[in-house]
Design a protein around this motif. Structure first.
Motif, PDB file in Angstrom:
ATOM      1  N   SER A  74      -2.222  -8.947   7.069  1.00 57.65           N
ATOM      2  CA  SER A  74      -0.858  -9.126   6.695  1.00 57.65           C
ATOM      3  C   SER A  74       0.042  -7.041   8.040  1.00 57.65           C
ATOM      4  O   SER A  74      -0.552  -6.332   7.763  1.00 57.65           O
ATOM      5  CB  SER A  74      -0.899  -7.892   6.241  1.00 57.65           C
ATOM      6  N   PRO A  75       0.522  -8.096   9.000  1.00 56.61           N
ATOM      7  CA  PRO A  75       0.755  -7.121  10.264  1.00 56.61           C
ATOM      8  C   PRO A  75       1.816  -5.932   9.444  1.00 56.61           C
ATOM      9  O   PRO A  75       2.512  -6.106   8.172  1.00 56.61           O
ATOM     10  CB  PRO A  75       2.100  -7.778  11.148  1.00 56.61           C
ATOM     11  N   GLY A  76       1.622  -5.321   9.826  1.00 57.10           N
ATOM     12  CA  GLY A  76       1.729  -3.999   9.607  1.00 57.10           C
ATOM     13  C   GLY A  76       1.944  -3.019   8.636  1.00 57.10           C
ATOM     14  O   GLY A  76       2.181  -1.807   7.664  1.00 57.10           O
ATOM     15  N   TYR A  77       0.087  -3.373   7.585  1.00 63.93           N
ATOM     16  CA  TYR A  77       0.169  -3.308   6.260  1.00 63.93           C
ATOM     17  C   TYR A  77      -1.069  -1.710   6.687  1.00 63.93           C
ATOM     18  O   TYR A  77      -1.790  -1.908   7.686  1.00 63.93           O
ATOM     19  CB  TYR A  77      -1.142  -3.523   5.880  1.00 63.93           C
ATOM     20  N   GLU A  78      -0.915  -0.659   6.223  1.00 68.00           N
ATOM     21  CA  GLU A  78      -1.562   1.020   6.546  1.00 68.00           C
ATOM     22  C   GLU A  78      -2.327   1.113   5.012  1.00 68.00           C
ATOM     23  O   GLU A  78      -1.224   1.475   3.640  1.00 68.00           O
ATOM     24  CB  GLU A  78      -0.615   1.726   6.342  1.00 68.00           C
ATOM     25  N   ALA A  79      -3.948   1.334   4.863  1.00 68.16           N
ATOM     26  CA  ALA A  79      -4.346   1.557   3.796  1.00 68.16           C
ATOM     27  C   ALA A  79      -3.945   2.467   3.217  1.00 68.16           C
ATOM     28  O   ALA A  79      -3.588   3.920   4.064  1.00 68.16           O
ATOM     29  CB  ALA A  79      -5.987   1.169   3.984  1.00 68.16           C
TER      30      ALA A  79
END
Length: 128
Positions: A74-79
């Motif tokens: 998922s490009p752009g996903y930040e934990a």
């Protein structure tokens, strides 16, 4: 109790030696069953002379793997940031552990000399 403490301090000194050799600094994150003991985490912070951060979530290794997998899919996903407790080293024991670390390094150098002279199997490629 003395033997257990000596082993715990030796683990801390070995960790510090590795971090120093790699040129790593800053706060260190600890995880695993041992981090349930604040005494253990405090000893590691004291020996390292730096803060240690203990995640409050369970299974942080597995959570990290899931976060990396999700980010790759998922490009752009930040934990989301994890919750943690920070354990700072104590100034009142700093000199004790600095002295202990110097003794550790000296003993390690002596041991390496002995290992090199007596314990290397024939045909061993070099230093351990």
């Amino acid at each position: 109790a003395d033997a257990v403490r000596a082993v715990c301090e030796a683990i801390g000194y070995a960790a510090r030696h590795c971090l120093d050799a790699a040129g790593l600094s800053g706060t260190l994150a600890l995880c695993g069953g041992g981090t349930r003991s604040l005494t253990w985490a405090r000893l590691i912070a004291d020996v390292l002379g730096r803060p240690v951060r203990i995640p409050l979530e369970e299974q942080v290794g597995a959570l990290g793997v899931v976060s990396v997998a999700r980010a790759s899919l998922s490009p752009g996903y930040e934990a989301p940031p994890g919750r943690h407790q920070v354990v700072d080293p104590r100034e009142d024991v700093r000199a004790l552990y600095e002295d202990g670390y110097e003794r550790y390094r000296a003993e390690l150098a002596t041991a390496r000399t002995a290992w090199g002279a007596h314990a290397r199997p024939a045909g061993h490629p070099g230093r351990l």
